[in-house]
Scaffold this motif. Structure first.
Motif, PDB file in Angstrom:
ATOM      1  N   ASN A  99       0.808  -1.229   0.000  1.00 30.44           N
ATOM      2  CA  ASN A  99       0.000   0.000   0.000  1.00 30.44           C
ATOM      3  C   ASN A  99       0.841   1.280   0.000  1.00 30.44           C
ATOM      4  O   ASN A  99       0.448   2.288   0.582  1.00 30.44           O
ATOM      5  N   MET A 100       1.978   1.243  -0.640  1.00 27.51           N
ATOM      6  CA  MET A 100       2.845   2.423  -0.658  1.00 27.51           C
ATOM      7  C   MET A 100       2.192   3.603  -1.372  1.00 27.51           C
ATOM      8  O   MET A 100       2.391   4.747  -1.004  1.00 27.51           O
ATOM      9  N   ARG A 101       1.401   3.326  -2.404  1.00 35.07           N
ATOM     10  CA  ARG A 101       0.712   4.406  -3.126  1.00 35.07           C
ATOM     11  C   ARG A 101      -0.252   5.129  -2.185  1.00 35.07           C
ATOM     12  O   ARG A 101      -0.322   6.350  -2.177  1.00 35.07           O
ATOM     13  N   GLN A 102      -1.002   4.381  -1.387  1.00 36.39           N
ATOM     14  CA  GLN A 102      -1.935   4.988  -0.445  1.00 36.39           C
ATOM     15  C   GLN A 102      -1.185   5.799   0.611  1.00 36.39           C
ATOM     16  O   GLN A 102      -1.629   6.879   0.998  1.00 36.39           O
ATOM     17  N   ALA A 103      -0.046   5.293   1.059  1.00 37.22           N
ATOM     18  CA  ALA A 103       0.755   6.034   2.038  1.00 37.22           C
ATOM     19  C   ALA A 103       1.272   7.328   1.419  1.00 37.22           C
ATOM     20  O   ALA A 103       1.280   8.377   2.066  1.00 37.22           O
ATOM     21  N   VAL A 152       2.505  19.696  -4.824  1.00 41.29           N
ATOM     22  CA  VAL A 152       2.680  18.377  -4.232  1.00 41.29           C
ATOM     23  C   VAL A 152       2.360  17.343  -5.300  1.00 41.29           C
ATOM     24  O   VAL A 152       1.330  17.438  -5.964  1.00 41.29           O
ATOM     25  N   GLN A 153       3.259  16.401  -5.471  1.00 40.23           N
ATOM     26  CA  GLN A 153       2.988  15.372  -6.466  1.00 40.23           C
ATOM     27  C   GLN A 153       3.669  14.058  -6.088  1.00 40.23           C
ATOM     28  O   GLN A 153       4.626  14.039  -5.317  1.00 40.23           O
ATOM     29  N   ILE A 154       3.119  12.991  -6.640  1.00 44.71           N
ATOM     30  CA  ILE A 154       3.690  11.672  -6.471  1.00 44.71           C
ATOM     31  C   ILE A 154       4.419  11.326  -7.758  1.00 44.71           C
ATOM     32  O   ILE A 154       3.837  11.388  -8.844  1.00 44.71           O
ATOM     33  N   LEU A 155       5.696  10.997  -7.633  1.00 43.92           N
ATOM     34  CA  LEU A 155       6.507  10.640  -8.789  1.00 43.92           C
ATOM     35  C   LEU A 155       6.696   9.128  -8.810  1.00 43.92           C
ATOM     36  O   LEU A 155       7.224   8.552  -7.857  1.00 43.92           O
ATOM     37  N   PRO A 156       6.267   8.488  -9.903  1.00 44.93           N
ATOM     38  CA  PRO A 156       6.449   7.038  -9.978  1.00 44.93           C
ATOM     39  C   PRO A 156       7.924   6.696 -10.199  1.00 44.93           C
ATOM     40  O   PRO A 156       8.667   7.473 -10.795  1.00 44.93           O
ATOM     41  N   THR A 157       8.331   5.574  -9.675  1.00 44.74           N
ATOM     42  CA  THR A 157       9.683   5.065  -9.891  1.00 44.74           C
ATOM     43  C   THR A 157       9.559   3.575 -10.204  1.00 44.74           C
ATOM     44  O   THR A 157       8.460   3.024 -10.177  1.00 44.74           O
ATOM     45  N   SER A 158      10.670   2.938 -10.465  1.00 45.04           N
ATOM     46  CA  SER A 158      10.626   1.490 -10.683  1.00 45.04           C
ATOM     47  C   SER A 158      10.411   0.748  -9.365  1.00 45.04           C
ATOM     48  O   SER A 158      10.139  -0.448  -9.357  1.00 45.04           O
ATOM     49  N   GLY A 159      10.535   1.468  -8.250  1.00 48.91           N
ATOM     50  CA  GLY A 159      10.278   0.885  -6.930  1.00 48.91           C
ATOM     51  C   GLY A 159       9.127   1.609  -6.266  1.00 48.91           C
ATOM     52  O   GLY A 159       8.054   1.754  -6.841  1.00 48.91           O
ATOM     53  N   PHE A 160       9.363   2.097  -5.064  1.00 45.69           N
ATOM     54  CA  PHE A 160       8.332   2.820  -4.336  1.00 45.69           C
ATOM     55  C   PHE A 160       8.165   4.227  -4.896  1.00 45.69           C
ATOM     56  O   PHE A 160       9.116   4.818  -5.411  1.00 45.69           O
ATOM     57  N   PRO A 161       6.959   4.809  -4.795  1.00 46.48           N
ATOM     58  CA  PRO A 161       6.750   6.175  -5.293  1.00 46.48           C
ATOM     59  C   PRO A 161       7.498   7.191  -4.426  1.00 46.48           C
ATOM     60  O   PRO A 161       7.769   6.945  -3.256  1.00 46.48           O
ATOM     61  N   VAL A 162       7.823   8.308  -5.045  1.00 47.63           N
ATOM     62  CA  VAL A 162       8.486   9.412  -4.357  1.00 47.63           C
ATOM     63  C   VAL A 162       7.487  10.560  -4.240  1.00 47.63           C
ATOM     64  O   VAL A 162       6.810  10.892  -5.205  1.00 47.63           O
ATOM     65  N   VAL A 163       7.399  11.163  -3.069  1.00 47.46           N
ATOM     66  CA  VAL A 163       6.536  12.327  -2.872  1.00 47.46           C
ATOM     67  C   VAL A 163       7.410  13.569  -2.939  1.00 47.46           C
ATOM     68  O   VAL A 163       8.414  13.669  -2.248  1.00 47.46           O
ATOM     69  N   TYR A 164       7.009  14.499  -3.812  1.00 43.50           N
ATOM     70  CA  TYR A 164       7.747  15.755  -3.982  1.00 43.50           C
ATOM     71  C   TYR A 164       6.810  16.898  -3.615  1.00 43.50           C
ATOM     72  O   TYR A 164       5.643  16.902  -3.993  1.00 43.50           O
ATOM     73  N   ALA A 165       7.336  17.869  -2.869  1.00 38.20           N
ATOM     74  CA  ALA A 165       6.512  19.023  -2.487  1.00 38.20           C
ATOM     75  C   ALA A 165       7.369  20.275  -2.431  1.00 38.20           C
ATOM     76  O   ALA A 165       8.567  20.212  -2.143  1.00 38.20           O
ATOM     77  N   GLU A 166       6.747  21.400  -2.725  1.00 38.92           N
ATOM     78  CA  GLU A 166       7.395  22.701  -2.623  1.00 38.92           C
ATOM     79  C   GLU A 166       6.535  23.622  -1.766  1.00 38.92           C
ATOM     80  O   GLU A 166       5.312  23.612  -1.873  1.00 38.92           O
ATOM     81  N   CYS A 167       7.200  24.414  -0.967  1.00 39.15           N
ATOM     82  CA  CYS A 167       6.525  25.431  -0.174  1.00 39.15           C
ATOM     83  C   CYS A 167       7.395  26.685  -0.230  1.00 39.15           C
ATOM     84  O   CYS A 167       8.227  26.917   0.638  1.00 39.15           O
ATOM     85  N   ILE A 168       7.222  27.443  -1.278  1.00 41.34           N
ATOM     86  CA  ILE A 168       8.036  28.637  -1.493  1.00 41.34           C
ATOM     87  C   ILE A 168       7.310  29.821  -0.859  1.00 41.34           C
ATOM     88  O   ILE A 168       6.211  30.177  -1.264  1.00 41.34           O
ATOM     89  N   THR A 169       7.935  30.397   0.141  1.00 45.57           N
ATOM     90  CA  THR A 169       7.303  31.515   0.829  1.00 45.57           C
ATOM     91  C   THR A 169       7.775  32.859   0.294  1.00 45.57           C
ATOM     92  O   THR A 169       7.110  33.871   0.504  1.00 45.57           O
ATOM     93  N   ASP A 170       8.930  32.871  -0.392  1.00 47.01           N
ATOM     94  CA  ASP A 170       9.457  34.096  -0.951  1.00 47.01           C
ATOM     95  C   ASP A 170      10.263  33.735  -2.188  1.00 47.01           C
ATOM     96  O   ASP A 170      11.305  33.085  -2.078  1.00 47.01           O
ATOM     97  N   GLU A 171       9.807  34.130  -3.353  1.00 45.26           N
ATOM     98  CA  GLU A 171      10.465  33.811  -4.609  1.00 45.26           C
ATOM     99  C   GLU A 171      11.902  34.349  -4.675  1.00 45.26           C
ATOM    100  O   GLU A 171      12.715  33.861  -5.457  1.00 45.26           O
ATOM    101  N   ARG A 172      12.231  35.330  -3.875  1.00 45.49           N
ATOM    102  CA  ARG A 172      13.579  35.908  -3.907  1.00 45.49           C
ATOM    103  C   ARG A 172      14.591  35.060  -3.153  1.00 45.49           C
ATOM    104  O   ARG A 172      15.789  35.264  -3.286  1.00 45.49           O
ATOM    105  N   LEU A 173      14.104  34.122  -2.362  1.00 39.79           N
ATOM    106  CA  LEU A 173      14.988  33.281  -1.565  1.00 39.79           C
ATOM    107  C   LEU A 173      15.251  31.959  -2.277  1.00 39.79           C
ATOM    108  O   LEU A 173      14.388  31.464  -3.001  1.00 39.79           O
ATOM    109  N   PRO A 174      16.417  31.365  -2.035  1.00 41.97           N
ATOM    110  CA  PRO A 174      16.719  30.077  -2.673  1.00 41.97           C
ATOM    111  C   PRO A 174      15.871  28.954  -2.095  1.00 41.97           C
ATOM    112  O   PRO A 174      15.313  29.027  -1.058  1.00 41.97           O
TER     113      PRO A 174
END
Length: 75
Positions: free
Chosen positions: A33-37, A53-75
């Motif tokens: 149930n890794m997809r549900q997790a 926020v997105q789920i990236l498929p891989t040949s193994g378990f999925p990877v969860v990627y997320a961004e929370c940019i609070t200020d575009e001027r900051l790295p």
């Protein structure tokens, strides 16, 4: 000091969310149930303010990627 106060006020909610997440079958050692997790984690991240926020498929378990940019001027 404000951050410690903020965390302390939200401590019980954070712990409840953590325990809810680790109860997901995909978080256990079985690897089922890794997809549900991953979807559950995406919900947590969205509620926490992540805009992308997105789920990236891989040949193994999925990877969860997320961004929370609070200020575009900051790295």
């Amino acid at each position: 000091k404000e951050i410690f106060s903020f965390i302390e006020r939200r401590k019980e909610a954070y712990l409840a969310e953590l325990f809810d997440f680790i109860r997901c079958a995909g978080v256990s050692c079985s690897g089922e149930n890794m997809r549900q997790a991953a979807q559950h984690l995406c919900g947590i991240l969205r509620r926490s303010g992540a805009k992308r926020v997105q789920i990236l498929p891989t040949s193994g378990f999925p990877v969860v990627y997320a961004e929370c940019i609070t200020d575009e001027r900051l790295p």
